[in-house]
Design a protein around this motif. Structure first.
Motif, short mmCIF file in Angstrom:
data_model
loop_
_atom_site.label_atom_id
_atom_site.label_comp_id
_atom_site.label_asym_id
_atom_site.label_seq_id
_atom_site.Cartn_x
_atom_site.Cartn_y
_atom_site.Cartn_z
N ARG A 158 -7.51 1.06 5.54
CA ARG A 158 -6.79 1.58 4.08
C ARG A 158 -5.77 2.80 4.59
N GLU B 235 -4.25 5.84 8.58
CA GLU B 235 -5.15 4.67 8.23
C GLU B 235 -6.53 5.14 8.45
N ALA C 68 0.90 -1.19 -0.10
CA ALA C 68 0.16 -0.01 -0.03
C ALA C 68 0.90 1.30 0.01
#
Length: 219
Positions: A117, A113, A16
């Motif tokens: 995500r 976060e 990510a």
């Protein structure tokens, strides 16, 4: 108010973080294209090329088509430069984030976060050849999460980290087209201390420069 939390990087964030960095860098591509097209020297080259093509081909249509092809080739070359820069970064500190940022007491990496995500990130490392300067690196916030104070919070996290470890200065580098970032840093108290041309053939030709900002930590 947007719901997010700042926490220390974990190994599960690896993909990510790398993706967020790549997406953030590629967002600067359109602005760079616009900057280049506004340069008098670029406009002069395009004008001379167009006139030369007309004189040689005696066709406005063929000249325009040839110029469009040249423009497309130039755009692809610039895009290749962007991809190359991202690849280089991902082969350097972002290749092993754990080793680059989490293995030392004088470096760290945080992510923002929300609902599982990763929507923001920043890293900090002790500057080479200096025991008083820390470098803020890889600050990035997802496009759909900007204007929620995430970048500011991440910067303050870095400043606090450096202060707690007795450092005197937090330094960072940013490009000339990252206008929103300049405003953020200046609002936080960073001062622009240096400007240098980006070390590439295109950088020298286009006078594309990188700026250094520094934040002086108060005792």
């Amino acid at each position: 108010m947007a719901n997010y939390a700042i926490r220390v990087y974990r190994n599960r964030d690896y993909n990510a973080v790398r993706m967020l960095f790549a997406e953030g860098m590629m967002e600067h591509f359109p602005a760079t294209c616009a900057y280049l097209l506004k340069l008098p020297r670029i406009q002069f080259v395009l004008f001379i090329s167009f006139i030369t093509l007309i004189l040689i081909s005696r066709s406005y249509l063929l000249s325009l088509v040839s110029l469009a092809i040249a423009f497309t080739a130039g755009r692809r070359l610039l895009l290749s430069e962007f991809h190359q820069y991202v690849d280089e970064c991902q082969r350097e500190d972002l290749l092993d984030i754990e080793e680059s940022y989490m293995a030392s007491n004088n470096s760290c990496f945080w992510v923002a976060e929300s609902n599982g995500r990763v929507v923001g990130m920043v890293g900090v490392q002790s500057a080479q050849r200096s025991s008083e300067v820390m470098e803020l690196r890889r600050l990035s916030v997802a496009k759909d999460w900007r204007h929620n104070g995430i970048a500011r919070t991440l910067c303050l996290k870095v400043i606090d980290f450096a202060s707690q470890r007795g450092y005197k200065v937090v330094k960072l580098e940013t490009s000339m087209i990252q206008i929103a970032a300049h405003k953020l840093y200046e609002t936080l108290g960073f001062l622009k201390t240096d400007t240098r041309i980006f070390p590439s053939l295109l950088g020298r030709f286009a006078n594309f420069y990188v700026m250094t900002y520094e934040y002086m930590i108060k005792d």
